[in-house]
Design a protein around this motif. Structure first.
Motif, PDB file in Angstrom:
ATOM      1  N   UNK A 185       0.990  -1.150  -0.021  1.00  0.00           N
ATOM      2  CA  UNK A 185       0.056  -0.061  -0.056  1.00  0.00           C
ATOM      3  C   UNK A 185       0.953   1.401   0.056  1.00  0.00           C
ATOM      4  N   UNK A 186       0.884   2.061  -1.011  1.00  0.00           N
ATOM      5  CA  UNK A 186       1.561   3.279  -1.010  1.00  0.00           C
ATOM      6  C   UNK A 186       0.669   4.443  -0.870  1.00  0.00           C
ATOM      7  N   UNK A 187       0.962   5.280  -0.062  1.00  0.00           N
ATOM      8  CA  UNK A 187       0.075   6.724   0.139  1.00  0.00           C
ATOM      9  C   UNK A 187       0.844   7.677  -0.429  1.00  0.00           C
ATOM     10  N   UNK A 188       0.262   8.041  -1.684  1.00  0.00           N
ATOM     11  CA  UNK A 188       1.214   9.329  -2.490  1.00  0.00           C
ATOM     12  C   UNK A 188       0.428  10.312  -2.201  1.00  0.00           C
ATOM     13  N   UNK A 189       1.061  11.458  -1.709  1.00  0.00           N
ATOM     14  CA  UNK A 189       0.612  12.884  -1.718  1.00  0.00           C
ATOM     15  C   UNK A 189       1.621  13.870  -1.426  1.00  0.00           C
ATOM     16  N   UNK A 190       1.126  15.104  -1.535  1.00  0.00           N
ATOM     17  CA  UNK A 190       2.234  16.173  -1.463  1.00  0.00           C
ATOM     18  C   UNK A 190       2.175  16.789   0.015  1.00  0.00           C
ATOM     19  N   UNK A 191       3.061  17.145   0.529  1.00  0.00           N
ATOM     20  CA  UNK A 191       3.231  17.377   2.238  1.00  0.00           C
ATOM     21  C   UNK A 191       2.355  18.791   2.286  1.00  0.00           C
ATOM     22  N   UNK A 192       1.608  18.722   3.149  1.00  0.00           N
ATOM     23  CA  UNK A 192       0.751  20.131   3.520  1.00  0.00           C
ATOM     24  C   UNK A 192       0.902  20.451   4.903  1.00  0.00           C
ATOM     25  N   UNK A 193       1.520  21.587   5.145  1.00  0.00           N
ATOM     26  CA  UNK A 193       1.539  22.109   6.588  1.00  0.00           C
ATOM     27  C   UNK A 193       2.477  20.793   7.309  1.00  0.00           C
ATOM     28  N   UNK A 194       3.399  20.301   6.662  1.00  0.00           N
ATOM     29  CA  UNK A 194       4.359  19.353   7.197  1.00  0.00           C
ATOM     30  C   UNK A 194       3.675  18.065   7.682  1.00  0.00           C
ATOM     31  N   UNK A 195       2.629  17.773   7.084  1.00  0.00           N
ATOM     32  CA  UNK A 195       1.980  16.701   7.079  1.00  0.00           C
ATOM     33  C   UNK A 195       1.049  16.374   5.658  1.00  0.00           C
ATOM     34  N   UNK A 196      -0.016  15.687   5.769  1.00  0.00           N
ATOM     35  CA  UNK A 196      -0.771  14.982   4.459  1.00  0.00           C
ATOM     36  C   UNK A 196      -1.961  15.949   4.268  1.00  0.00           C
ATOM     37  N   UNK A 197      -2.563  15.900   3.142  1.00  0.00           N
ATOM     38  CA  UNK A 197      -3.825  16.426   2.917  1.00  0.00           C
ATOM     39  C   UNK A 197      -4.825  15.687   3.859  1.00  0.00           C
ATOM     40  N   UNK A 198      -5.926  16.453   4.160  1.00  0.00           N
ATOM     41  CA  UNK A 198      -6.906  16.314   4.960  1.00  0.00           C
ATOM     42  C   UNK A 198      -7.662  14.445   4.753  1.00  0.00           C
TER      43      UNK A 198
END
Length: 186
Positions: free
Chosen positions: A64-77
């Motif tokens: 399982x790969x969670x792909x995301x841009x870092x938002x506020x030093x974390x993940x999108x909501x």
């Protein structure tokens, strides 16, 4: 090895980096090692995650790969919403919660700022592994092997050539049969 990429980008149509990485991911699979990419914001624009479907997807894959841009030093909501809804007690953790045991959990994360900024002496003052530590703790709880993340720093300044290289590296990373595990103190 079956790999499922859960792509969490709130505006993929406007994305340069995650859209290109997702395109590379879609082309990374083979008959023996398929790669499926699921655009989670397209599937759940209202944040109402279909738990049964998502649990079945996770059960049917090896990685399982969670792909995301870092938002506020974390993940999108939506990443957090997905975790809250899908990783349930009795299924993902707890005495009978063994559905994901032994699977690989990996992250593919992009950040706008350069790698130099994500150091103790840089402007962020923390390394990416420190900021992503809650995902490692979640992996420990649900019994998955937490792989060293695929990081794409400096997304705001990547040239087209550099982005093409990152996309190629991502495809190769996804096609790899195994990834090293991230240590506790890395």
């Amino acid at each position: 090895m079956n790999t499922t990429v859960l792509l969490f980008h709130p505006n993929l149509a406007a994305s340069r980096i995650n859209a290109r990485l997702a395109q590379a991911a879609r082309g990374a699979g083979t008959a023996e090692n398929p790669v499926e990419v699921r655009d989670m914001y397209a599937l759940y624009p209202d944040f109402k995650v279909d738990v049964a479907v998502e649990q079945a997807v996770c059960e049917a894959t090896d990685r399982i790969v969670l792909q995301f841009p870092m938002y506020w030093y974390s993940s999108p909501a939506l990443v957090k919403q997905w975790e809250d809804d899908v990783l349930t007690y009795g299924w993902a953790y707890g005495p009978a919660g063994t559905a994901l045991h032994g699977k690989e959990l990996a992250l593919a994360v992009s950040s706008g700022s350069s790698a130099e900024n994500y150091t103790h002496s840089g402007s962020v003052h923390y390394g990416p592994h420190e900021l992503l530590r809650p995902f490692q703790a979640t992996s420990d709880l649900i019994g998955t092997r937490f792989a060293v993340p695929f990081l794409t720093p400096g997304a705001m300044s990547l040239t087209d050539e550099e982005l093409a290289e990152r996309a190629q590296a991502y495809a190769a990373w996804l096609a790899a049969p195994d990834h090293p595990e991230l240590g506790v103190f890395e």
